[in-house]
Write an enzyme that holds these catalytic residues in place. Structure first.
Site, mmCIF file in Angstrom:
data_model
loop_
_atom_site.group_PDB
_atom_site.id
_atom_site.type_symbol
_atom_site.label_atom_id
_atom_site.label_comp_id
_atom_site.label_asym_id
_atom_site.label_seq_id
_atom_site.Cartn_x
_atom_site.Cartn_y
_atom_site.Cartn_z
ATOM 1 N N VAL A 101 0.811 -1.223 0.000
ATOM 2 C CA VAL A 101 0.000 0.000 0.000
ATOM 3 C C VAL A 101 0.844 1.272 0.000
ATOM 4 O O VAL A 101 0.318 2.356 0.180
ATOM 5 C CB VAL A 101 -1.011 0.012 1.170
ATOM 6 C CG1 VAL A 101 -2.075 -1.041 0.956
ATOM 7 C CG2 VAL A 101 -0.340 -0.166 2.488
ATOM 8 N N LEU B 210 3.676 4.194 0.995
ATOM 9 C CA LEU B 210 4.108 4.902 2.207
ATOM 10 C C LEU B 210 2.900 5.559 2.869
ATOM 11 O O LEU B 210 2.696 6.756 2.802
ATOM 12 C CB LEU B 210 5.175 5.939 1.838
ATOM 13 C CG LEU B 210 5.999 6.526 2.982
ATOM 14 C CD1 LEU B 210 6.734 5.439 3.754
ATOM 15 C CD2 LEU B 210 6.993 7.535 2.452
ATOM 16 N N HIS B 211 2.066 4.749 3.509
ATOM 17 C CA HIS B 211 0.885 5.259 4.202
ATOM 18 C C HIS B 211 1.240 5.524 5.664
ATOM 19 O O HIS B 211 2.424 5.590 6.016
ATOM 20 C CB HIS B 211 -0.289 4.285 4.049
ATOM 21 C CG HIS B 211 -0.027 2.926 4.644
ATOM 22 N ND1 HIS B 211 -0.289 2.629 5.954
ATOM 23 C CD2 HIS B 211 0.501 1.808 4.099
ATOM 24 C CE1 HIS B 211 0.063 1.374 6.195
ATOM 25 N NE2 HIS B 211 0.547 0.857 5.078
ATOM 26 N N ALA B 212 0.248 5.674 6.519
ATOM 27 C CA ALA B 212 0.477 6.100 7.904
ATOM 28 C C ALA B 212 1.425 5.178 8.689
ATOM 29 O O ALA B 212 2.378 5.646 9.304
ATOM 30 C CB ALA B 212 -0.855 6.226 8.636
#
Length: 102
Positions: A24, A26-28
Site C-alpha cells: 500500500v 508509504l501510508h500512515a
C-alpha cells in the site's frame, strides 16, 4: 592534535535509494515506522521521490505521509551527521523489509 578534515568527512551528505515494496505504499503505519527509525539517530535524514528533491524531513511523520509514495516508487534518502552511515543503513533496510508489511 584534532584532525578537522576527518570530522568534516563524517558530516558529508550520504545518499542511497530503495524501491518501496510494501503493497500500500508509504501510508500512515510505514511513515511512523520510518520516523521512529530516523529519530534514533543524530544525523539529519531526508527523503524524496526524485534524486534532486524536493527533500522532506524523515523525522516528521506528517511530512513523510505527505510524500504519498505508491508501491514501486523509488525512495531517495540523504543523510548527514555523525552517525550518518548507520542511519542510512537503517532506513534503507526498513524500506527493503517492506516496513514489516511485505
Amino acid at each position: 592534535m584534532h584532525d578537522t578534515n576527518a570530522s568534516r568527512a563524517s558530516f558529508l551528505p550520504l545518499t542511497a535509494s530503495a524501491v518501496l515494496v510494501n503493497p500500500v505504499g508509504l501510508h500512515a503505519r510505514p511513515s511512523v515506522k520510518l520516523t521512529q527509525c530516523a529519530k534514533r539517530f543524530a544525523a539529519a535524514i531526508e527523503i524524496a521521490l526524485a534524486a534532486d528533491g524536493p527533500w522532506t524531513d524523515a523525522k516528521s511523520p506528517v511530512k513523510v505521509m505527505r510524500v504519498k509514495a505508491p508501491q514501486g516508487a523509488m525512495l531517495y534518502f540523504r543523510v548527514a551527521g555523525p552517525d550518518g552511515e548507520a542511519a542510512l543503513a537503517a532506513v534503507i533496510g526498513l524500506v527493503h523489509d517492506g516496513f514489516g508489511e511485505a
